[in-house]
Design a protein around this motif. Sequence first.
Motif, mmCIF file in Angstrom:
data_model
loop_
_atom_site.group_PDB
_atom_site.id
_atom_site.type_symbol
_atom_site.label_atom_id
_atom_site.label_comp_id
_atom_site.label_asym_id
_atom_site.label_seq_id
_atom_site.Cartn_x
_atom_site.Cartn_y
_atom_site.Cartn_z
ATOM 1 N N UNK A 37 69.294 43.959 33.107
ATOM 2 C CA UNK A 37 69.278 45.179 33.904
ATOM 3 C C UNK A 37 68.199 45.064 34.967
ATOM 4 N N UNK A 38 68.549 45.368 36.201
ATOM 5 C CA UNK A 38 67.544 45.424 37.270
ATOM 6 C C UNK A 38 66.728 46.700 37.088
ATOM 7 N N UNK A 39 65.407 46.578 37.163
ATOM 8 C CA UNK A 39 64.541 47.703 36.841
ATOM 9 C C UNK A 39 63.322 47.719 37.750
ATOM 10 N N UNK A 40 63.088 48.869 38.393
ATOM 11 C CA UNK A 40 61.864 49.091 39.165
ATOM 12 C C UNK A 40 60.852 49.746 38.228
ATOM 13 N N UNK A 41 59.715 49.103 38.019
ATOM 14 C CA UNK A 41 58.749 49.572 37.035
ATOM 15 C C UNK A 41 58.089 50.898 37.403
ATOM 16 N N UNK B 254 62.634 43.302 38.360
ATOM 17 C CA UNK B 254 63.002 43.773 39.693
ATOM 18 C C UNK B 254 64.045 42.873 40.345
ATOM 19 N N UNK B 255 64.067 41.609 39.945
ATOM 20 C CA UNK B 255 64.981 40.641 40.550
ATOM 21 C C UNK B 255 66.433 41.056 40.334
ATOM 22 N N UNK B 256 67.227 40.940 41.395
ATOM 23 C CA UNK B 256 68.635 41.304 41.327
ATOM 24 C C UNK B 256 69.428 40.201 40.618
ATOM 25 N N UNK B 257 69.762 40.434 39.359
ATOM 26 C CA UNK B 257 70.581 39.517 38.570
ATOM 27 C C UNK B 257 71.624 40.322 37.815
ATOM 28 N N UNK B 258 72.583 39.623 37.230
ATOM 29 C CA UNK B 258 73.515 40.255 36.310
ATOM 30 C C UNK B 258 73.508 39.467 34.999
ATOM 31 N N UNK B 259 74.345 39.865 34.058
ATOM 32 C CA UNK B 259 74.344 39.199 32.759
ATOM 33 C C UNK B 259 74.584 37.695 32.889
ATOM 34 N N UNK B 260 75.550 37.313 33.703
ATOM 35 C CA UNK B 260 75.922 35.899 33.792
ATOM 36 C C UNK B 260 74.830 35.061 34.446
ATOM 37 N N UNK C 252 72.674 32.045 32.749
ATOM 38 C CA UNK C 252 72.609 30.705 33.340
ATOM 39 C C UNK C 252 71.162 30.240 33.478
ATOM 40 N N UNK C 253 70.278 31.131 33.902
ATOM 41 C CA UNK C 253 68.882 30.752 34.078
ATOM 42 C C UNK C 253 68.197 30.495 32.735
ATOM 43 N N UNK C 254 68.545 31.266 31.740
ATOM 44 C CA UNK C 254 67.973 31.023 30.418
ATOM 45 C C UNK C 254 68.507 29.721 29.826
ATOM 46 N N UNK C 255 69.724 29.372 30.160
ATOM 47 C CA UNK C 255 70.282 28.094 29.716
ATOM 48 C C UNK C 255 69.498 26.934 30.320
#
Length: 305
Positions: A116-120, A79-85, A89-92
């Motif tokens: 991808x932002x996703x509402x379950x 649900x968190x608003x993120x993009x690829x970059x 960065x967070x996985x790094x």
Amino acid sequence: MERVDFETQNGKEIEAAATAPDLHVPRASCILEKSPDPCTLVILGASGDLTARKVIPALFSLHRNGGLPRPCRVVGCARTQLNDETFRDRMKEALAASGGWDEGKWDDFSGQLHYRTLDYENLSDFRELSEYLETLDKAHGTGGNRIFYFAVPPNLYPSIATMLGRAGLAAGSREGKGWSRIVVEKPFGRDLESAMELDRTLHEYFSEHQIFRIDHYLAKETVQNILMFRFANAIFEPIWNRRYVRPTSTPIACLTKNPRYTALSDPFPSGTSRSFWSWASMVPAVSAESGCRPTGTNPGSTSGP
């Protein structure tokens, strides 16, 4: 394991994942004879603690050692608003905290990460995800093969499985090619009744061979003891492998006194596979047609290579 979104961590650094003892198992003994099928791994709950501390470090370790399928894409959804970059960065940061950082391997690995932002609870989001996965298949040759990993709170398992089914994602690609599999994290229900209900919900759209139930710690010490016994004995080491051992079966009731897992010896019909995989072997296992696949066994057993 409790899932914690990044935004709830109050800026604190992600704790390093616990390190399992080195059993000195030869790496070549863990390699499948056949290369895993190309696939896309979709992580539901990718903004959470489990993904950062366990899933991504394990995938990166596989990547460093040539254990991931080729080609392979990893799509994080939450649900968190993120993009690829920002996701990369967070996985790094998570990898740096886990102690498994390798600068030379990061660029190639990070290029495989998407978000991808996703509402379950939103079916349209799942349909858009289906279209996005089709685009990745065409661009990267992943063949319509998908693994959906449920790194979310247990109360979301039923709704996510239903949404995947309604969006047509339980049957592979729209062209009828490829396969689709789901990985369900522990706990699998709170008791016998809830476990049976969850099982019925999953089977509304997924067949048993598509469902992988995973527990990182159930029978962990037992399996470690078996490995140690094998590699410490010259008599057993050459023959205790996938060439000569078809399945291994261990009754769950013998492994734990926790009613949550002891209860699971009853509700599933004969032929049900009870598979608990470590992440070090799960991706090759569920993406390869040969190798560490679950085999149908008697209820209440774990099956493996």
